[in-house]
Structures are given as structure tokens and as C-alpha cells.
Design a protein around this motif. Structure first.
Motif, PDB file in Angstrom:
ATOM      1  N   MET A   1      -8.090   8.007   3.187  1.00  0.00           N
ATOM      2  CA  MET A   1      -8.680   8.479   1.934  1.00  0.00           C
ATOM      3  C   MET A   1      -9.639   7.430   1.385  1.00  0.00           C
ATOM      4  O   MET A   1      -9.554   6.256   1.729  1.00  0.00           O
ATOM      5  CB  MET A   1      -7.586   8.790   0.916  1.00  0.00           C
ATOM      6  N   LYS A   2     -10.543   7.882   0.521  1.00  0.00           N
ATOM      7  CA  LYS A   2     -11.583   6.989  -0.017  1.00  0.00           C
ATOM      8  C   LYS A   2     -11.574   7.050  -1.539  1.00  0.00           C
ATOM      9  O   LYS A   2     -11.535   8.131  -2.133  1.00  0.00           O
ATOM     10  CB  LYS A   2     -12.961   7.383   0.513  1.00  0.00           C
ATOM     11  N   ILE A   3     -11.629   5.882  -2.149  1.00  0.00           N
ATOM     12  CA  ILE A   3     -11.650   5.776  -3.607  1.00  0.00           C
ATOM     13  C   ILE A   3     -12.904   5.014  -4.035  1.00  0.00           C
ATOM     14  O   ILE A   3     -13.257   3.997  -3.429  1.00  0.00           O
ATOM     15  CB  ILE A   3     -10.405   5.040  -4.132  1.00  0.00           C
TER      16      ILE A   3
ATOM     17  N   MET B   1     -12.553  15.549  -7.593  1.00  0.00           N
ATOM     18  CA  MET B   1     -11.989  14.222  -7.376  1.00  0.00           C
ATOM     19  C   MET B   1     -10.786  14.013  -8.295  1.00  0.00           C
ATOM     20  O   MET B   1     -10.733  14.571  -9.389  1.00  0.00           O
ATOM     21  CB  MET B   1     -13.017  13.116  -7.667  1.00  0.00           C
ATOM     22  N   THR B   2      -9.852  13.194  -7.838  1.00  0.00           N
ATOM     23  CA  THR B   2      -8.801  12.706  -8.721  1.00  0.00           C
ATOM     24  C   THR B   2      -9.396  11.577  -9.555  1.00  0.00           C
ATOM     25  O   THR B   2     -10.019  10.664  -9.018  1.00  0.00           O
ATOM     26  CB  THR B   2      -7.601  12.191  -7.909  1.00  0.00           C
TER      27      THR B   2
ATOM     28  N   ILE C   1      -0.859   8.120  -5.452  1.00  0.00           N
ATOM     29  CA  ILE C   1      -1.605   8.161  -4.186  1.00  0.00           C
ATOM     30  C   ILE C   1      -1.080   9.235  -3.226  1.00  0.00           C
ATOM     31  O   ILE C   1      -1.837   9.868  -2.509  1.00  0.00           O
ATOM     32  CB  ILE C   1      -1.628   6.767  -3.532  1.00  0.00           C
TER      33      ILE C   1
ATOM     34  N   ILE D   1      -2.695  12.549  -3.776  1.00  0.00           N
ATOM     35  CA  ILE D   1      -4.126  12.633  -3.477  1.00  0.00           C
ATOM     36  C   ILE D   1      -4.342  12.972  -2.006  1.00  0.00           C
ATOM     37  O   ILE D   1      -5.212  13.748  -1.642  1.00  0.00           O
ATOM     38  CB  ILE D   1      -4.823  11.294  -3.795  1.00  0.00           C
ATOM     39  N   ILE D   2      -3.540  12.353  -1.144  1.00  0.00           N
ATOM     40  CA  ILE D   2      -3.747  12.488   0.293  1.00  0.00           C
ATOM     41  C   ILE D   2      -3.436  13.907   0.745  1.00  0.00           C
ATOM     42  O   ILE D   2      -2.454  14.478   0.364  1.00  0.00           O
ATOM     43  CB  ILE D   2      -2.834  11.480   1.060  1.00  0.00           C
TER      44      ILE D   2
ATOM     45  N   ILE E   1      -6.316   2.282   2.587  1.00  0.00           N
ATOM     46  CA  ILE E   1      -7.155   2.958   1.597  1.00  0.00           C
ATOM     47  C   ILE E   1      -8.568   2.387   1.676  1.00  0.00           C
ATOM     48  O   ILE E   1      -8.763   1.176   1.551  1.00  0.00           O
ATOM     49  CB  ILE E   1      -6.594   2.767   0.176  1.00  0.00           C
TER      50      ILE E   1
ATOM     51  N   TYR F   1     -15.857  11.200  -2.258  1.00  0.00           N
ATOM     52  CA  TYR F   1     -14.637  10.424  -2.473  1.00  0.00           C
ATOM     53  C   TYR F   1     -13.488  11.338  -2.900  1.00  0.00           C
ATOM     54  O   TYR F   1     -13.699  12.341  -3.573  1.00  0.00           O
ATOM     55  CB  TYR F   1     -14.873   9.360  -3.556  1.00  0.00           C
ATOM     56  N   HIS F   2     -12.269  10.934  -2.514  1.00  0.00           N
ATOM     57  CA  HIS F   2     -11.086  11.654  -2.967  1.00  0.00           C
ATOM     58  C   HIS F   2     -10.776  11.341  -4.427  1.00  0.00           C
ATOM     59  O   HIS F   2     -10.196  12.167  -5.136  1.00  0.00           O
ATOM     60  CB  HIS F   2      -9.863  11.263  -2.106  1.00  0.00           C
TER      61      HIS F   2
END
Length: 227
Positions: free
Chosen positions: A1-3, A183-184, A223, A226-227, A22, A160-161
């Protein structure tokens, strides 16, 4: 995942807090520059700082508070957030009171500090809570602008997530040319979350404190969802 983090943070801190799995990008969405003014006498004033940049710019302008509480005209120092408190400590000054945001500081002053007069050293985009509320209670208050915040308005093409925001001006800068949908959203403090709500109906996760450690703890907690 990407933040996406909307400010530069030391990669070693991110790795320590979130692990190696991450993917994180940091993009600055605002920049600040001190305003140079002639320092003046602070006698009889209590001082307010609501940001680290306010503290940095204050001392760059060579102001000299009197922290000797045995003196008649010493300066009480009020601040918002632990980061602001730590920046004051770097310069050798303590704080009389630390509150988590401008709203709680305003309530404290109205409830307990009616007879003091205040100078608030801040940026050009500082929220108006204090100058809206304190004068209505006949409390002497003056805002002194000692740094400028400029919204960069970058275009973010990567997907992005999740995205992490640190200030209302950062939210505005990002939202001007990018969507918040899908997005979150993580926010450092309720003031920043309030600004996010102007631009999205997405759920916003707000840290309990205005600190990096608090926002990292929140991200770790959420987290899995989110995934």
C-alpha cells in the motif's frame, strides 16, 4: 500500500514507525518564510505561540522575553501543541500553559486569564479563533504576523491508498488541484480535520494529539482496514 504525507518527514522515522512494507511519499504542499520586523518591548504582555514556525520567526526577529517570574513584568508564555513547546525549549524558554489547539487555549484564557493582555506571534494564515473570541470578552489581544505561509498547490498524479494532512493551509493547498476522494484520510488534530470536511464526505481519522507519534499510532491502528 502507498501513503502520501503532505510534508517532508525523515524517512528513518517513517520506517521505524510504519515498517518497511508501507510505501510512503512525502510532498510539501506549503512553504513558510519569516517576516523580519523590528523587535519591540514585550513588557506587560503574555505571549501566545500556536506553531513551531511562529517560535522560530519570533527568535529570528531577536525578541527577548522576560521569563524571570520573580520580576514584575515577566512574560507568561502560552502555546499550542507539544512541538511548539519543544521549539520554545530549544531557545531556552519554558511555557506557562500548553493546550492542544486554539479552541481550548481560547476557553482557558477566557476562563482564567481575563486581566492579562496578549500578543499572538503567528503566520499570515493563522486561524481566527483567538481574535474572534477574546476581544468579545474584553480581553486585550493583538495578532503579530511574523511569517508567511504560501500554498504551493502541487498536482499529484500518483494514486495513493491514504493521505496524511498536518494543517488547514496544507489541506487547502492540496485540495485546490487534487481530489480527496477514494483515499483514507488522516489528520493531525481537529482543526485540520475541520478543513478537510469542507472538501470531502470521506471518513477522516483524527489523531488525539497534534504530534507525529500520535498520527503514526493512528495510522498503525487503522492500517489493516486500508489494505
Amino acid at each position: 500500500m502507498k501513503i502520501l504525507f503532505t510534508k517532508n518527514i525523515d524517512p528513518s522515522i517513517i520506517s521505524k514507525e510504519l515498517g518497511e512494507d508501507i510505501l510512503v511519499d512525502c510532498v510539501e504542499v506549503i512553504k513558510t518564510n519569516p517576516i523580519m520586523i523590528s523587535p519591540f518591548d514585550l513588557k506587560n504582555y503574555s505571549l501566545i505561540f500556536t506553531s513551531v514556525n511562529g517560535v522560530i520567526s519570533f527568535f529570528k526577529n531577536r525578541f527577548k522575553p522576560n521569563e524571570d517570574f520573580t520580576a514584575k513584568n515577566y512574560n507568561k508564555i502560552y502555546c499550542v501543541g507539544e512541538k511548539t513547546k519543544r521549539e520554545l525549549r530549544k531557545h531556552g524558554f519554558g511555557t506557562f500553559k500548553v493546550l492542544k489547539n486554539a479552541e481550548t487555549l481560547s476557553r482557558f484564557i477566557i476562563g482564567k486569564c481575563q486581566h492579562e493582555q496578549f500578543l499572538h506571534f503567528c503566520g499570515n494564515l493563522a486561524i481566527n479563533v483567538l481574535d474572534n473570541e477574546l476581544p468579545l470578552q474584553n480581553i486585550k489581544y493583538k495578532k503579530v504576523t511574523i511569517y508567511n505561509t504560501e500554498e504551493i498547490n502541487p498536482v499529484i498524479t500518483e494514486k495513493y491508498h491514504a493521505a496524511v494532512f498536518f494543517s488547514p493551509s496544507g489541506v487547502r493547498s492540496f485540495a485546490k488541484r487534487n481530489s480527496l476522494e477514494g483515499m483514507t484520510l488522516f489528520s493531525i488534530g481537529e482543526t485540520t480535520s475541520g478543513e478537510l470536511r469542507n472538501y470531502t464526505q470521506e471518513e477522516i481519522f483524527t489523531s488525539e494529539e497534534n504530534t507525529l507519534s500520535s498520527i503514526f499510532a493512528l495510522i498503525r491502528k487503522e492500517i489493516g482496514s486500508i489494505i
